[in-house]
Every structure is written in C-alpha cells, then in structure tokens.
Design a protein around this motif. Structure first.
Motif, PDB file in Angstrom:
ATOM      1  N   GLY A 195       0.868  -1.238  -0.010  1.00 49.59           N
ATOM      2  CA  GLY A 195      -0.103  -0.055   0.061  1.00 49.59           C
ATOM      3  C   GLY A 195       0.959   1.143  -0.157  1.00 49.59           C
ATOM      4  O   GLY A 195       2.174   1.362  -0.482  1.00 49.59           O
ATOM      5  N   ALA A 196       0.242   2.276   0.200  1.00 48.51           N
ATOM      6  CA  ALA A 196       0.909   3.571   0.117  1.00 48.51           C
ATOM      7  C   ALA A 196       1.538   4.182   1.377  1.00 48.51           C
ATOM      8  O   ALA A 196       2.723   4.679   1.380  1.00 48.51           O
ATOM      9  CB  ALA A 196      -0.139   4.622  -0.599  1.00 48.51           C
ATOM     10  N   LYS A 197       1.119   4.126   2.372  1.00 45.48           N
ATOM     11  CA  LYS A 197       1.211   4.867   3.524  1.00 45.48           C
ATOM     12  C   LYS A 197       2.045   4.013   4.606  1.00 45.48           C
ATOM     13  O   LYS A 197       1.172   3.392   5.138  1.00 45.48           O
ATOM     14  CB  LYS A 197       0.169   5.626   4.083  1.00 45.48           C
ATOM     15  N   LYS A 201       0.741   2.279   8.565  1.00 40.86           N
ATOM     16  CA  LYS A 201       1.012   0.643   9.264  1.00 40.86           C
ATOM     17  C   LYS A 201       2.075   0.593  10.353  1.00 40.86           C
ATOM     18  O   LYS A 201       2.563  -0.451  10.577  1.00 40.86           O
ATOM     19  CB  LYS A 201       1.357  -0.082   7.960  1.00 40.86           C
ATOM     20  N   ALA A 221       4.150   1.071  -2.345  1.00 42.11           N
ATOM     21  CA  ALA A 221       4.679   2.458  -2.573  1.00 42.11           C
ATOM     22  C   ALA A 221       5.491   2.712  -1.145  1.00 42.11           C
ATOM     23  O   ALA A 221       6.571   3.165  -1.005  1.00 42.11           O
ATOM     24  CB  ALA A 221       3.749   3.624  -2.739  1.00 42.11           C
ATOM     25  N   TYR A 273       3.945   9.652 -14.186  1.00 37.88           N
ATOM     26  CA  TYR A 273       2.653   9.205 -13.720  1.00 37.88           C
ATOM     27  C   TYR A 273       1.453   9.639 -14.500  1.00 37.88           C
ATOM     28  O   TYR A 273       0.908   8.940 -14.804  1.00 37.88           O
ATOM     29  CB  TYR A 273       2.312   9.930 -12.399  1.00 37.88           C
ATOM     30  N   GLY A 297       8.268   4.416  -9.748  1.00 36.18           N
ATOM     31  CA  GLY A 297       8.242   2.910  -9.376  1.00 36.18           C
ATOM     32  C   GLY A 297       6.606   2.561  -9.061  1.00 36.18           C
ATOM     33  O   GLY A 297       5.978   3.261  -8.447  1.00 36.18           O
ATOM     34  N   GLY A 325       1.570  -2.814  -5.587  1.00 37.10           N
ATOM     35  CA  GLY A 325       1.733  -1.693  -6.426  1.00 37.10           C
ATOM     36  C   GLY A 325       0.435  -1.193  -6.988  1.00 37.10           C
ATOM     37  O   GLY A 325      -0.454  -1.384  -6.088  1.00 37.10           O
ATOM     38  N   VAL A 326       0.504  -0.303  -7.878  1.00 38.82           N
ATOM     39  CA  VAL A 326      -0.944   0.483  -8.180  1.00 38.82           C
ATOM     40  C   VAL A 326      -1.672  -0.592  -9.203  1.00 38.82           C
ATOM     41  O   VAL A 326      -1.646  -0.449 -10.353  1.00 38.82           O
ATOM     42  CB  VAL A 326      -0.293   1.620  -9.051  1.00 38.82           C
ATOM     43  N   GLU A 328      -4.664  -1.032  -9.262  1.00 43.41           N
ATOM     44  CA  GLU A 328      -5.796  -0.801 -10.150  1.00 43.41           C
ATOM     45  C   GLU A 328      -5.538  -0.938 -11.580  1.00 43.41           C
ATOM     46  O   GLU A 328      -6.407  -0.686 -12.375  1.00 43.41           O
ATOM     47  CB  GLU A 328      -6.451   0.564  -9.470  1.00 43.41           C
ATOM     48  N   ASP A 359      -7.936  -3.644  -1.020  1.00 46.41           N
ATOM     49  CA  ASP A 359      -7.188  -3.854  -2.237  1.00 46.41           C
ATOM     50  C   ASP A 359      -6.708  -5.327  -2.431  1.00 46.41           C
ATOM     51  O   ASP A 359      -6.498  -5.817  -3.429  1.00 46.41           O
ATOM     52  CB  ASP A 359      -5.937  -3.025  -2.249  1.00 46.41           C
TER      53      ASP A 359
HETATM   54  P1  AMP Z   1      -3.019   1.962   1.422  1.00 47.92           P
HETATM   55  O1  AMP Z   1      -4.495   2.758   1.406  1.00 47.92           O
HETATM   56  O2  AMP Z   1      -2.038   2.564   1.985  1.00 47.92           O
HETATM   57  O3  AMP Z   1      -3.256   0.511   1.731  1.00 47.92           O
HETATM   58  O4  AMP Z   1      -2.594   2.152  -0.095  1.00 47.92           O
HETATM   59  C1  AMP Z   1      -3.439   1.614  -1.138  1.00 47.92           C
HETATM   60  C2  AMP Z   1      -2.815   2.205  -2.443  1.00 47.92           C
HETATM   61  O5  AMP Z   1      -1.600   2.274  -2.384  1.00 47.92           O
HETATM   62  C3  AMP Z   1      -3.242   1.552  -3.696  1.00 47.92           C
HETATM   63  O6  AMP Z   1      -4.391   2.482  -4.270  1.00 47.92           O
HETATM   64  C4  AMP Z   1      -2.309   1.352  -4.550  1.00 47.92           C
HETATM   65  O7  AMP Z   1      -2.552   2.041  -6.005  1.00 47.92           O
HETATM   66  C5  AMP Z   1      -1.438   2.353  -4.014  1.00 47.92           C
HETATM   67  N1  AMP Z   1      -0.043   2.073  -4.243  1.00 47.92           N
HETATM   68  C6  AMP Z   1       0.649   0.797  -4.131  1.00 47.92           C
HETATM   69  N2  AMP Z   1       1.870   0.747  -4.833  1.00 47.92           N
HETATM   70  C7  AMP Z   1       2.140   2.138  -5.139  1.00 47.92           C
HETATM   71  C8  AMP Z   1       3.060   2.560  -5.789  1.00 47.92           C
HETATM   72  N3  AMP Z   1       4.338   2.037  -6.346  1.00 47.92           N
HETATM   73  N4  AMP Z   1       2.995   3.996  -6.193  1.00 47.92           N
HETATM   74  C9  AMP Z   1       1.709   4.553  -5.877  1.00 47.92           C
HETATM   75  N5  AMP Z   1       0.848   4.238  -5.475  1.00 47.92           N
HETATM   76  C10 AMP Z   1       0.989   2.969  -5.192  1.00 47.92           C
END
Ligand code: AMP
Length: 401
Positions: A195-197, A201, A221, A273, A297, A325-326, A328, A359
């Motif tokens: 995920g992103a953040k 976590k 991310a 992007y 990435g 990863g992204v 979606e 996700d």
């Molecule tokens: P979270 O809500 O923190 O679990 O993050 C979920 C989101 O992280 C999803 O919408 C993904 O598209 C995004 N995500 C995962 N990997 C990447 C990446 N490498 N770059 C940008 N967004 C990402």
C-alpha cells in the motif's frame, strides 16, 4: 467472551443488526458484493429463529447529508435477489418512517434502513440519535467488523440503550481468526505489507515485531520510504519523507530481533505518472539500484515476487495487507497477483493465511485464489487496528457472556 447472536432469544423480537454493506456501487448497481454475502449467515439465522430483522449500514462518506449516490437502495435490490426474498426498505434510519416500517414487520421479515451516515449524528456517536436507533429494536447484534474500529452511534452509542448487544457470526469469525494470529501464531510467521502509507502501518509493524513475527515483507509504495531511508535513489516514486527516520528505526528494531526484513530488489517503472496525451507509457522492469531520478516505481518486479515467494515457502502463518503496486492499473497488478498466488500456494501447504484490506482482497479474487485463502478479512482499518493489539470500540461495547 462477548455475547453471541446464538445466546439471544430471537423469536418475535425486533433485532437490529449493524451490518457492513459499504460496497462499491456503479451505475446504480452493486459491484463486488462480498461484504453483503459475508453477513448472510447472521441474517439467515435471525430469520430462521423468527426474528423481525432490522438491518442498518453506512455506505461511502456522505458526511451527514442525504446524497443520492450513497443510497442503500441498490443494496436492497441486490440483497432481495441474493436471499430470494423481498427485503423492505425505508428512506430514513430513525423517526416516524423508520418506526412505521419496523411496526409493519412480521416474524421472519427483513427491513433495511437508509444509510446511517445520511445523519450527522451517526459519526458523532450522538446519544439522542443512539437512543432513537435503539428504540427501534429489542436486541442488538453487531456484524460489521469493518466498522468496529469506529465509535459511532450504530456501533457503540446504541449499545448503551439496549438490554443485550451481541456479536454476529461474521464478527465472531473475524475475532476468532485474527485473535488466534495475534495471541498464538504458528511459526514461521510472515507478514506482508504493502500500500501507499507507511504512517498508517507503523502501529501494526511495531505490534508484529513485538509479537514475534519471523519475516516482514514490504512492497507497494511504502517500500520506497524504506529504500530511500537506506540511501537508494527512488526517483519520483511515492515516498513519505516525514517517515524516513521512523523507517530506519523500524528496520533496525526488526533486525535486532533477528527478523528477516525484505524490501523489493527490482520494480516496474514508468517515466511519468501522467502520460502526455497520445504518448504510450513506457514501462520496464529494472533492479532498484538502477533507478534514476526521473523514474516512478509502480509495482514490484518478478525477481521480488520470487524472493517473497521463497520467504513464504516454510511459512505456517501469513498475514497480508496492502497491494504491492498500483494494482488498479494493469500491468501494475502483476506483483500483487503474483503475491496472491504465492500466499495461496502456502495455504495449500497448510499455512494459515489471512488477507485483509480491500485492495489485497480484490487482488486475491482477481488472481482467482480467494477460495484457497484461510480467512479473508472484511476489515481494512479494523483489521490493522486489531492486529496492532488495540481493542476495537465496537467490540468492547458488546455485552459480556
Ligand atoms: P493503502 O491505502 O495505504 O493500503 O494504499 C493503497 C494504495 O496504494 C493503492 O491505491 C495503490 O494504488 C497504492 N500504491 C501501491 N503501490 C504504489 C506505488 N508504487 N506507487 C503509488 N501508489 C501505490
């Protein structure tokens, strides 16, 4: 031990069941209905025991206003189809219309109330509103695990005004599986986080380290924050710069405890992007150390998926939250789908595998391996909070056995 719906006398009782029908709606139709299906055992049980069932849920974030696109009407149609039974619907969750609709219920009937969050009092856990909800019923059941980390009127406030507040079957199942993982996991115990953040976590990573996780696999991310903290160039990949120091501390703490800490060794990158109109996005898979400052990435690479799969080979317990990863946007779902397949193989070998968070759950469905996973948690935030060792307010509020 909390009271179970099984402990309640339901015959001819008005039973308020807080469900989690927060499902995606597209063009007035329900998309993924797994959350609805997950609450059917409790609803069916109540019907079979002669209850007059009142269902209540939130949908989306209407912020206390009546917003058409967040109406639960499409859900009632879907639910009626799933159950092969006409489910009644009322356009408000409290007040005269709701009271009238409840009064019209016969034993075995089911009524769905309109979106609780159309009322601002719901998220404020307002006592008067909680009392109004409670006045509709004789007993209360909470089956909305996904919302149990929120102290709202329908999850906490209402319990103060009912004689009995019990857990539904879905709630019990979630607490049982997740509870077993945090109290007595079989080892090797592996956690995969993506995920992103990173900031979201941190509590769960710290709790997992304290609870004896053996391996931590970090993708998505959030891995870039760890990689950048270690001095790698991550280009324009998503990083939480305020978390660099914390990331280093976490990694150090994990390593001091002998925890194997894996981050990606390769990734799929793009050079922008937002592609310029008409231009094809060029993607390539490269080793992390070849990343230059212009690249972004988007997903872990095949080598990383291979390393993660090897780390899962001897696992006896696996928890996974967050995409790699992204996902979606194909082809950036490949890493996540690869990990989904790897955890399914581990489950086939007898590991207990728990997947949580919207996700990762949809990735598991997309990979076609959902039925091989030991437990798919309906919670995202609730699952993380529970695994972090926090007592969920919606669970704490239920009556003790
Ligand atoms: P979270 O809500 O923190 O679990 O993050 C979920 C989101 O992280 C999803 O919408 C993904 O598209 C995004 N995500 C995962 N990997 C990447 C990446 N490498 N770059 C940008 N967004 C990402």
């Amino acid at each position: 031990m909390k009271l179970s719906v099984k402990d309640l006398q339901l015959q001819s009782q008005r039973v308020f069941i807080r469900v989690d029908f927060n499902v995606p709606i597209k063009d007035g139709k329900v998309g993924d209905d797994s959350r609805i299906k997950a609450s059917l055992p409790t609803i069916q049980y109540a019907i079979e025991h002669g209850a007059r069932v009142i269902l209540a849920s939130h949908l989306g974030r209407p912020k206390g206003q009546r917003v058409d696109k967040y109406s639960l009407r499409p859900v009632v149609e879907h639910l009626s189809q799933l159950m092969g039974k006409q489910i009644a619907f009322v356009e408000d969750c409290v007040g005269a219309p709701a009271e009238k609709a409840v009064a019209a219920l016969a034993d075995g009937d089911v009524l769905l109330l309109q979106n609780l969050r159309f009322r601002p009092e719901e998220e404020k856990n307002d006592d008067g509103f909680s009392q109004q909800l409670a006045s509709l019923c004789d007993v209360y059941v909470n089956d909305a695990f996904g919302t149990a980390h929120r102290a709202h009127a329908s999850t906490v406030g209402i319990t103060r005004h009912v004689s009995k507040a019990a857990a539904g079957f879905l709630m019990e199942k979630e607490l049982e599986y997740l509870g077993r993982v945090i109290t007595d996991p079989e080892h090797p115990f592996v956690a995969i986080l993506g995920g992103a953040k990173v900031s979201d976590k941190i509590p769960v990573i710290n709790a997992l380290i304290d609870r004896g996780v053996d391996k931590l696999l970090i993708g998505g991310a959030m891995a870039y924050t760890f990689l950048k903290a270690e001095g790698f160039t991550v280009g324009k990949s998503l990083v939480e710069d305020s978390m660099l120091q914390t990331a280093l501390e976490i990694k150090k703490r994990a390593e001091e405890k002998g925890i194997q800490f894996l981050v990606p060794t390769d990734h799929q990158v793009v050079d922008s992007y937002e592609p310029v109109k008409g231009e094809k996005i060029v993607t390539k898979t490269i080793p992390i150390e070849f990343t230059n400052i212009g690249l972004v990435g988007m997903d872990v690479g095949v080598e990383t998926v291979g390393h993660f799969a090897s780390a899962l080979a001897d696992a006896r317990t696996i928890i996974w939250n967050g995409p790699m990863g992204v996902f979606e946007e194909p082809p950036f779902d490949e890493g996540t789908v690869g990990v989904a397949k790897a955890v399914a193989e581990a489950a086939d070998r007898g590991a207990t595998v728990i997947v949580g968070g919207g996700d990762s759950v949809s990735a598991v469905s997309r990979a076609g391996v959902a039925d091989r996973i030991t437990h798919i948690s309906t919670g995202g935030g609730a699952t993380l909070e529970f695994l972090s060792g926090d007592e969920l307010p919606g669970v704490a509020a239920l009556s003790d056995k």
